[in-house]
Design a protein around this motif. Structure first.
Motif, PDB file in Angstrom:
ATOM      1  N   SER A 148       4.520  -0.632   7.367  1.00  0.00           N
ATOM      2  CA  SER A 148       5.680  -1.443   7.763  1.00  0.00           C
ATOM      3  C   SER A 148       5.352  -2.291   8.994  1.00  0.00           C
ATOM      4  N   LEU A 149       4.738  -1.660   9.998  1.00  0.00           N
ATOM      5  CA  LEU A 149       4.344  -2.421  11.188  1.00  0.00           C
ATOM      6  C   LEU A 149       3.259  -3.446  10.861  1.00  0.00           C
ATOM      7  N   LEU A 150       2.310  -3.033  10.008  1.00  0.00           N
ATOM      8  CA  LEU A 150       1.230  -3.939   9.626  1.00  0.00           C
ATOM      9  C   LEU A 150       1.763  -5.142   8.853  1.00  0.00           C
ATOM     10  N   ALA A 151       2.662  -4.872   7.906  1.00  0.00           N
ATOM     11  CA  ALA A 151       3.207  -5.967   7.101  1.00  0.00           C
ATOM     12  C   ALA A 151       3.988  -6.957   7.960  1.00  0.00           C
ATOM     13  N   GLY A 152       4.776  -6.445   8.904  1.00  0.00           N
ATOM     14  CA  GLY A 152       5.530  -7.340   9.771  1.00  0.00           C
ATOM     15  C   GLY A 152       4.622  -8.275  10.565  1.00  0.00           C
ATOM     16  N   LYS A 153       3.515  -7.723  11.091  1.00  0.00           N
ATOM     17  CA  LYS A 153       2.574  -8.543  11.865  1.00  0.00           C
ATOM     18  C   LYS A 153       1.801  -9.511  10.976  1.00  0.00           C
TER      19      LYS A 153
END
Length: 509
Positions: A221-226
């Motif tokens: 989730s954090l990776l996709a947002g970035k």
């Protein structure tokens, strides 16, 4: 005397309500009345059949049937591999709510509403559950390692080709069907490998393994947002597919079968574990598990995919919505091993019941009143701990109530039924969203819907608990002549578990 007690414990541990214990206990050794009086009052002698139900279910019943289970050793390596595979299969599905918000806000596909996107995410989860019988067949034909490698290739292709989608039906085929199919082929044999390595610590091990979906969801989730903000949606799909493939491929090579299930010739458990029969659905305990899972899955899917959209409806930006989703995944990652550890000590059904009730309670209270960023983060973390209890306790509970021999086939049947709520859970929840309202209460009907699904599931689990208490008490009572011992006749009937005192009895199950 000791040998007779051990034989009785072995029969009792099979989880079959029709089991008859060996009547070899001398009636002069200890009276039946004394044994029944000690049934719930003597927890100090776990090796005796006269001990409490708590000790029978936690130690003697589990260890007697699985006396060859290593309860650790290389099983911890398999647990770690399962953790990583969960992180790189179910974890990849966690950012779908983030992609959904981006697709809608950017108008990527014309005339496509939120409900259509929700069906795509639900379809991926449903496919992973529908292929459970197929995954078991692949495991027989290709072995566990070959099946995991095959599923890893299929799932990675599905995620990678999502980057080229120019129409919404492309996403349906790539992400909904291909990724979901590969995820199921990887997930089902991986989880079934962990259980036979453990007996007493089974819930803890499975909790650690399934926690990978939470921590994987947090990371992805954090990776996709970035990545979406930096490289755009297409390259985000591609990078996720590369990470997913390499992790699953190498972990799949390290997985090894437990000695308990390795040889079908020497072990009847392995020989019969994959046989599927519709007779499974006629058992009351299985029906109650299915009702519990069906209702909880409706709420779980709705909560998982609705939370980022609910966050943006409160006025939060897309980045804050992705963080809320990540905190939910963090709660799942922390909660599942903790729930597993507690359930091994306090009872698996007891723990699942309390956590299901807790999730329904906070959905109807804390979530409704969380109308700003900090309270929503608190709710997301608590919901993560409690909402995913089904997937961390279902397998051990199934094994406990039907026995190890039939646990694999029964769990496959449970996964098959769960495909329906996984597909349409979010779509149903979105129908309750009042789009005509402009205030922060537009999600109120959907929030109440989620809370009610968990409460209904808790009722089914309470009935399952009553059945299990009745079954254990009846099986322990037939060591000697139950009628002479003064057992209430209703306890011997098929539906004796429906008696009110079975519902409120304080027992570790």
């Amino acid at each position: 005397m000791a040998a007779s007690h051990t034989d009785a414990g072995r029969s009792l541990a099979q989880g079959d309500s029709t089991t008859t214990l060996a009547p070899s206990v001398p009636p002069t050794a200890i009276s039946s009345a004394q044994k029944l009086n000690q049934l719930f009052d003597s927890p100090k002698e776990p090796k005796q059949i006269t001990g409490s139900i708590e000790k029978t279910t936690a130690t003697a019943a589990a260890a007697a049937v699985e006396d060859r289970a290593p309860d650790g050793g290389y099983g911890w390596v398999c647990t770690f591999c399962s953790f990583m595979i969960h992180a790189n299969t179910w974890g990849v599905g966690s950012p779908w709510g983030i992609f959904l918000d981006r697709y809608i806000s950017q108008g990527t596909f014309a005339r496509v509403g939120r409900s259509e996107y929700a069906i795509i995410g639900g379809l991926a989860m449903a496919m992973a559950l529908i292929v459970a019988p197929l995954a078991n067949r692949c495991k027989i034909a290709l072995g566990t390692r070959g099946t995991i490698v095959l599923g890893s290739v299929i799932a990675s292709i599905g995620v990678h080709t999502s980057s080229t989608a120019s129409k919404v039906w492309h996403l349906v085929l790539s992400y909904g069907v291909c990724y979901g199919l590969g995820m199921g082929i990887v997930y089902i044999p991986t989880l079934s490998v962990v259980g036979p390595w453990f007996s007493i610590r089974r819930s803890l091990a499975i909790g650690i393994a399934t926690a990978g979906s939470g921590f994987g969801g947090l990371g992805y989730s954090l990776l996709a947002g970035k990545l979406i903000a930096t490289y755009g949606i297409p390259w985000t799909w591609r990078i996720m597919s590369y990470i997913m493939f390499f992790c699953n491929f190498f972990c799949g090579l390290l997985v090894r079968e437990s000695p308990v299930t390795k040889s079908p010739v020497n072990n009847p458990v392995a020989a019969n574990s994959s046989s599927f029969s519709f007779h499974i659905f006629t058992r009351p305990q299985v029906i109650l598990i299915l009702i519990w899972g069906f209702m909880v899955e409706l709420g779980y899917v709705s909560l998982f995919f609705s939370l980022p959209s609910h966050a943006t409806s409160l006025g939060l930006d897309l980045n804050q919505g992705s963080i809320v989703q990540a905190v939910l995944s963090l709660g799942i990652g922390i909660g599942r091993p903790c729930v597993g550890w507690v359930s091994d000590r306090q009872g698996r059904i007891n723990t699942a019941l309390l956590m299901t009730l807790f999730c329904g309670l906070i959905s109807l209270t804390l979530w409704i009143y969380a109308r700003s960023y900090p309270p929503l983060l608190v709710f997301a973390f608590l919901a993560g701990i409690s909402s995913g209890t089904f997937w961390s306790t279902a397998n051990p509970i199934v094994t406990e109530v039907v026995g190890l021999r039939q646990s694999s086939a029964t769990y496959s049947a449970v996964c098959l039924v769960m495909a329906l709520p996984a597909t349409f859970g979010e779509t149903i929840a979105l129908q309750f969203v009042d789009e005509s309202r402009t205030d922060d209460a537009k999600f109120l009907p959907s929030q109440m819907y989620v809370g009610c699904t968990y409460f209904v599931g808790a009722v089914a689990l309470l009935m399952l608990r009553a059945w299990r208490v009745w079954q254990l008490q009846r099986n322990l009572a037939v060591v000697e002549d139950a009628e002479v011992a003064g057992v209430v006749p209703e306890e011997k009937r098929v539906y004796g578990w429906m008696m009110p005192r079975m519902w409120i009895k304080v027992v570790k199950v």
